[in-house]
Design an enzyme around this catalytic site. Sequence first.
Site, PDB file in Angstrom:
ATOM      1  N   LEU A 222      29.386  57.768  41.383  1.00  0.00           N
ATOM      2  CA  LEU A 222      30.513  57.993  42.285  1.00  0.00           C
ATOM      3  C   LEU A 222      31.730  57.422  41.587  1.00  0.00           C
ATOM      4  CD1 LEU A 222      29.122  56.773  45.744  1.00  0.00           C
ATOM      5  CD2 LEU A 222      28.816  58.966  44.627  1.00  0.00           C
ATOM      6  N   ALA A 225      39.011  58.313  41.396  1.00  0.00           N
ATOM      7  CA  ALA A 225      40.083  58.726  40.499  1.00  0.00           C
ATOM      8  C   ALA A 225      40.909  57.539  40.023  1.00  0.00           C
ATOM      9  CB  ALA A 225      40.992  59.724  41.211  1.00  0.00           C
ATOM     10  N   CYS A 226      41.198  57.534  38.736  1.00  0.00           N
ATOM     11  CA  CYS A 226      42.060  56.509  38.156  1.00  0.00           C
ATOM     12  C   CYS A 226      42.911  57.217  37.111  1.00  0.00           C
ATOM     13  CB  CYS A 226      41.223  55.391  37.542  1.00  0.00           C
ATOM     14  SG  CYS A 226      42.253  54.119  36.790  1.00  0.00           S
ATOM     15  N   CYS A 237      41.847  48.548  33.063  1.00  0.00           N
ATOM     16  CA  CYS A 237      40.609  48.703  33.837  1.00  0.00           C
ATOM     17  C   CYS A 237      39.556  49.341  32.928  1.00  0.00           C
ATOM     18  CB  CYS A 237      40.852  49.559  35.082  1.00  0.00           C
ATOM     19  SG  CYS A 237      41.414  51.226  34.695  1.00  0.00           S
ATOM     20  N   GLN A 242      34.014  54.264  31.635  1.00  0.00           N
ATOM     21  CA  GLN A 242      32.897  54.467  32.581  1.00  0.00           C
ATOM     22  C   GLN A 242      32.689  55.954  32.858  1.00  0.00           C
ATOM     23  OE1 GLN A 242      33.785  52.010  36.067  1.00  0.00           O
ATOM     24  NE2 GLN A 242      32.165  50.607  35.456  1.00  0.00           N
ATOM     25  N   GLY A 265      43.312  54.435  43.150  1.00  0.00           N
ATOM     26  CA  GLY A 265      43.715  53.054  43.477  1.00  0.00           C
ATOM     27  C   GLY A 265      42.879  52.437  44.587  1.00  0.00           C
ATOM     28  N   ASP A 298      39.755  47.099  49.331  1.00  0.00           N
ATOM     29  CA  ASP A 298      39.188  48.408  49.033  1.00  0.00           C
ATOM     30  C   ASP A 298      39.359  49.288  50.262  1.00  0.00           C
ATOM     31  OD1 ASP A 298      37.671  50.541  48.150  1.00  0.00           O
ATOM     32  OD2 ASP A 298      36.129  49.276  47.234  1.00  0.00           O
ATOM     33  N   ARG A 300      38.712  52.592  50.275  1.00  0.00           N
ATOM     34  CA  ARG A 300      38.012  53.867  50.104  1.00  0.00           C
ATOM     35  C   ARG A 300      37.065  54.152  51.266  1.00  0.00           C
ATOM     36  NH1 ARG A 300      35.782  52.914  44.067  1.00  0.00           N
ATOM     37  NH2 ARG A 300      35.755  50.782  44.836  1.00  0.00           N
TER      38      ARG A 300
HETATM   39  N1  LIG Z   1      44.456  49.063  44.118  1.00  0.00           N
HETATM   40  C1  LIG Z   1      44.017  48.987  42.858  1.00  0.00           C
HETATM   41  N2  LIG Z   1      43.166  49.922  42.415  1.00  0.00           N
HETATM   42  C2  LIG Z   1      42.720  49.809  41.154  1.00  0.00           C
HETATM   43  C3  LIG Z   1      43.122  48.784  40.287  1.00  0.00           C
HETATM   44  N3  LIG Z   1      42.513  48.975  39.088  1.00  0.00           N
HETATM   45  C4  LIG Z   1      41.750  50.084  39.223  1.00  0.00           C
HETATM   46  N4  LIG Z   1      41.868  50.583  40.460  1.00  0.00           N
HETATM   47  C5  LIG Z   1      41.164  51.714  41.092  1.00  0.00           C
HETATM   48  O1  LIG Z   1      39.850  51.286  41.321  1.00  0.00           O
HETATM   49  C6  LIG Z   1      38.989  52.391  41.374  1.00  0.00           C
HETATM   50  C7  LIG Z   1      37.812  52.081  40.450  1.00  0.00           C
HETATM   51  O2  LIG Z   1      36.778  52.765  40.949  1.00  0.00           O
HETATM   52  P1  LIG Z   1      35.265  52.736  40.440  1.00  0.00           P
HETATM   53  O3  LIG Z   1      35.206  53.152  39.012  1.00  0.00           O
HETATM   54  O4  LIG Z   1      34.494  53.494  41.449  1.00  0.00           O
HETATM   55  O5  LIG Z   1      34.863  51.221  40.393  1.00  0.00           O
HETATM   56  P2  LIG Z   1      34.109  50.179  41.222  1.00  0.00           P
HETATM   57  O6  LIG Z   1      34.288  50.218  42.685  1.00  0.00           O
HETATM   58  O7  LIG Z   1      34.483  48.917  40.555  1.00  0.00           O
HETATM   59  O8  LIG Z   1      32.548  50.427  40.992  1.00  0.00           O
HETATM   60  P3  LIG Z   1      31.701  50.722  39.705  1.00  0.00           P
HETATM   61  O9  LIG Z   1      32.602  51.159  38.609  1.00  0.00           O
HETATM   62  O10 LIG Z   1      30.760  51.782  40.183  1.00  0.00           O
HETATM   63  O11 LIG Z   1      30.965  49.484  39.362  1.00  0.00           O
HETATM   64  C8  LIG Z   1      39.807  53.589  40.964  1.00  0.00           C
HETATM   65  O12 LIG Z   1      40.205  54.309  42.130  1.00  0.00           O
HETATM   66  C9  LIG Z   1      41.038  52.952  40.301  1.00  0.00           C
HETATM   67  O13 LIG Z   1      42.195  53.762  40.430  1.00  0.00           O
HETATM   68  C10 LIG Z   1      44.018  47.809  40.799  1.00  0.00           C
HETATM   69  O14 LIG Z   1      44.376  46.847  40.144  1.00  0.00           O
HETATM   70  N5  LIG Z   1      44.438  47.949  42.074  1.00  0.00           N
HETATM   71 ZN   LIG Z   2      40.986  52.409  36.441  1.00  0.00          ZN
END
Ligand SMILES: Nc1nc2c(ncn2[C@@H]2O[C@H](COP(=O)(O)OP(=O)(O)OP(=O)(O)O)[C@@H](O)[C@H]2O)c(=O)[nH]1
Ligand SMILES: [Zn+2]
Length: 366
Positions: A222, A225-226, A237, A242, A265, A298, A300
């Site tokens: 899952l 979006a980033c 990040c 990943q 985000g 979070d 989401r």
């Molecule tokens: N608000 C915020 N969002 C961030 C930041 N850095 C990264 N993100 C967001 O965090 C989310 C990362 O999602 P995932 O890759 O699912 O990461 P996770 O929940 O840590 O879980 P896993 O990667 O499965 O271990 C993305 O939507 C990014 O845009 C931040 O500093 N602030």
């Molecule tokens: Zn990211």
Amino acid sequence: MPIRSALAPTPVERLARARGDLRMGVPVVMTGDGRAFLVVAVESLEPARLAALRALGQPELALTARRAETLKTPAYDGDIARILVPADMGVDWLRALADPADDLRVPLKGPLRSLRDGQSDLHRTALQLVKSAHLLPAALLVPVPHGLALAEENGLTLLPHADIAPELARMSPLHAVVNARLPMAAAQAGRVHIFRPEDGAEEHYAIEVGKPDRSLPVLARLHSACFTGDVLGSLKCDCGPQLRAALAQMGQEGAGVLLYLNQEGRGIGLANKMRAYSLQDQGFDTVEANHRLGFEDDERDFRIGAGILRQMGFSSVRLLTNNPRKIAMMESCGLTVTERVPLKVGQTDQNAAYLATKAAKSGHLL
Ligand SMILES: Nc1nc2c(ncn2[C@@H]2O[C@H](COP(=O)(O)OP(=O)(O)OP(=O)(O)O)[C@@H](O)[C@H]2O)c(=O)[nH]1
Ligand SMILES: [Zn+2]
């Protein structure tokens, strides 16, 4: 009569329209229990509209308890605060309360008068709506005597609270729109499926690799979006590495499904994420930055990913993740997680503190 009711927008359609209105700075009318409020988002509020709103009633500012905590003002309603807007305060004052960008430079904005009496349900719903429009979580509400007439005379979207509150809380059904073959560097046998929610919010994508057997646990990821990590190769990040590692593993195994969920985000939208990055440059960590903006760590909706997997015919997964909340969510939505497959790639000097914060404060497994 039946023709008219079929033509009129449903509560979900009114909500979709309201998100557009709020982003454009247009007020909406929320009614409930004999009360009516004009609602605008602080982020998009212009001085002329504020003047017009003031002429109708005494504005109240709704903020989340997270934001109120930073402003050191009490949130008597628990999760939200209602603040009286003094007559001599304009749009700049409201924006400064909503936006933490200048908190350190101009720390004192008060004294603020938090409201203690009265109901707060409409304020809470207004904040949810503003959040779902990916604006700063700050809403201005002005009580008005004749909400219905005001909406009709001015062509404003009318939101009866009893109809829209349940719609905001539930997960919108998603519909498969189209799918097509996509050979990728990591996996030749790729297929992209587009899922569209009924509530007019962002579409989500499923990238199916090979032809996974629906009767066996599928290797699944899952991915949220980033833009900065996935597209720009951000070093802040680990999202981009990943994403690519997950597809590569699916390519190697010959089967898998990667959900690309448009919850940028952690659900606050890219503009707010950039606001969070700006706060991180002031010294706050990823969790503190979200809180100062008025968001939870979070935001989401983890039900979406489970819903898509079930629609695609999967009932058990080997989940590529380091986030225990994703596993708990899948299981609470009835999907079996037979295995957690760790996904540790993309560590850099620049994201070491970010990953350490996620481990310390959000329960991520290192
Ligand atoms: N608000 C915020 N969002 C961030 C930041 N850095 C990264 N993100 C967001 O965090 C989310 C990362 O999602 P995932 O890759 O699912 O990461 P996770 O929940 O840590 O879980 P896993 O990667 O499965 O271990 C993305 O939507 C990014 O845009 C931040 O500093 N602030
Ligand atoms: Zn990211």
